[in-house]
Motif scaffolding. Structure first.
Motif, short mmCIF file in Angstrom:
data_model
loop_
_atom_site.label_atom_id
_atom_site.label_comp_id
_atom_site.label_asym_id
_atom_site.label_seq_id
_atom_site.Cartn_x
_atom_site.Cartn_y
_atom_site.Cartn_z
N ILE A 85 43.24 35.61 35.59
CA ILE A 85 43.66 36.30 34.29
C ILE A 85 43.27 37.69 34.23
O ILE A 85 44.29 38.50 33.68
N ALA A 86 42.09 37.86 34.12
CA ALA A 86 41.40 39.23 33.98
C ALA A 86 42.21 40.24 35.02
O ALA A 86 42.78 41.26 34.41
N ARG A 87 42.45 39.64 36.13
CA ARG A 87 43.17 40.53 37.21
C ARG A 87 44.42 40.80 37.09
O ARG A 87 45.00 41.77 36.78
N GLY A 88 45.15 39.69 36.63
CA GLY A 88 46.47 39.72 36.40
C GLY A 88 46.90 40.56 35.10
O GLY A 88 48.19 40.99 35.08
N ALA A 89 46.07 40.51 33.95
CA ALA A 89 46.23 41.42 33.07
C ALA A 89 45.88 42.96 33.29
O ALA A 89 46.06 43.63 32.29
N GLY A 90 45.36 43.24 34.49
CA GLY A 90 44.80 44.55 34.70
C GLY A 90 43.63 44.96 34.22
O GLY A 90 43.09 46.25 34.01
N HIS A 91 42.74 43.93 34.07
CA HIS A 91 41.47 44.15 33.74
C HIS A 91 40.45 43.58 34.68
O HIS A 91 39.78 42.45 34.19
N PRO A 92 40.38 43.64 35.95
CA PRO A 92 39.50 43.08 36.87
C PRO A 92 38.11 43.10 36.61
O PRO A 92 37.66 44.19 35.94
N GLY A 93 37.53 41.91 36.72
CA GLY A 93 36.02 41.77 36.38
C GLY A 93 35.62 41.53 35.01
O GLY A 93 34.42 41.65 34.59
N THR A 94 36.70 41.27 34.23
CA THR A 94 36.34 40.77 32.75
C THR A 94 36.42 39.19 32.46
O THR A 94 37.08 39.11 31.35
N ALA A 95 36.51 38.52 33.35
CA ALA A 95 36.46 36.90 33.05
C ALA A 95 36.05 36.75 31.66
O ALA A 95 36.49 35.95 31.22
N ARG A 96 34.71 36.89 31.67
CA ARG A 96 34.03 36.77 30.50
C ARG A 96 34.55 36.94 29.28
O ARG A 96 34.57 36.41 28.10
N GLN A 97 35.27 38.15 29.14
CA GLN A 97 36.11 38.70 28.16
C GLN A 97 37.03 37.89 27.85
O GLN A 97 37.78 37.61 26.79
N VAL A 98 37.66 37.15 28.72
CA VAL A 98 39.10 36.45 28.78
C VAL A 98 38.52 35.36 28.09
O VAL A 98 39.31 34.89 26.94
N ALA A 99 37.46 34.68 28.08
CA ALA A 99 37.09 33.60 27.34
C ALA A 99 36.98 33.84 26.00
O ALA A 99 37.24 33.21 24.88
N TRP A 100 36.19 35.03 25.65
CA TRP A 100 36.11 35.54 24.33
C TRP A 100 37.30 35.59 23.77
O TRP A 100 37.50 35.20 22.43
N ALA A 101 38.30 36.20 24.19
CA ALA A 101 39.65 36.61 23.67
C ALA A 101 40.46 35.12 23.29
O ALA A 101 40.93 35.03 22.17
N LEU A 102 40.34 34.27 24.33
CA LEU A 102 40.99 33.12 24.05
C LEU A 102 40.56 32.30 22.90
O LEU A 102 41.28 31.52 22.21
N ARG A 103 39.24 32.35 22.60
CA ARG A 103 38.83 31.72 21.24
C ARG A 103 39.57 32.02 20.20
O ARG A 103 40.02 31.01 19.31
N ASP A 104 39.99 33.06 19.93
CA ASP A 104 40.95 33.61 18.84
C ASP A 104 42.30 33.30 18.98
O ASP A 104 43.00 33.40 17.97
N MET A 105 42.67 32.83 20.16
CA MET A 105 44.29 32.58 20.58
C MET A 105 44.50 31.14 20.18
O MET A 105 45.60 30.82 20.51
N THR A 106 43.44 30.41 20.16
CA THR A 106 43.80 28.95 20.03
C THR A 106 44.89 28.77 18.81
O THR A 106 45.44 27.81 18.67
N ALA A 107 44.63 29.58 17.74
CA ALA A 107 45.50 29.41 16.68
C ALA A 107 46.85 29.56 16.83
O ALA A 107 47.83 28.86 16.53
N ILE A 108 47.15 30.77 17.56
CA ILE A 108 48.74 31.19 18.00
C ILE A 108 49.12 30.21 19.08
O ILE A 108 48.51 29.70 19.84
N GLU A 109 50.31 30.13 19.25
CA GLU A 109 51.14 29.38 20.37
C GLU A 109 50.59 29.94 21.81
O GLU A 109 51.47 31.32 22.05
#
Length: 104
Positions: free
Chosen positions: A25-49
DNA sequence: GGTGTGACGCTCA
DNA sequence: ATGAGCGCCACAC
């Protein structure tokens, strides 16, 4: 356009019946090497669709603990995604982004 | 700007 | 297979 939205878009690109790892996901989003931050971002996204359930740890393992993890597995199985033990059958369901793109 | 935190990923014992 | 260690980086204090 910030990091948060880049991740959000990448997650939306995962097709039905497919899954992707945090790193992918990190790579696909154009932010390679930030896998950990993806998880962080996802926490706040559980609310939205968002198909957040299609995001897994390296090797196809569900990293959510407790009931959340159980729920995630349930959602994935509803999409017809096959598990091998505790892992998703990545040979069949892993989605790979064509390449990282910044603008959409 | 320093520090702590985390749904991570990889290596090595 | 399983777990410890370490590197990583965006964010909230």
């Amino acid at each position: 356009m910030g990091y948060f939205e880049d991740i959000q878009k990448a997650v939306r690109r995962i097709p039905f019946g497919k899954v992707a790892t945090y790193g992918e996901i990190a790579r696909g989003a154009g932010h390679p090497g930030t896998a950990r931050q993806v998880a962080w971002a996802l926490r706040d996204m559980t609310a939205i669709e968002l198909p957040w359930q299609r995001v897994l740890g390296h090797g196809g393992r569900i990293l959510l603990q407790g009931e959340s993890g159980r729920h995630q597995r349930q959602l994935l199985e509803q999409e017809g995604i096959a598990f091998i033990g505790l892992r998703v059958d990545m040979k069949r369901h892993e989605f790979r982004f064509a390449r990282a793109k910044r603008k959409e």
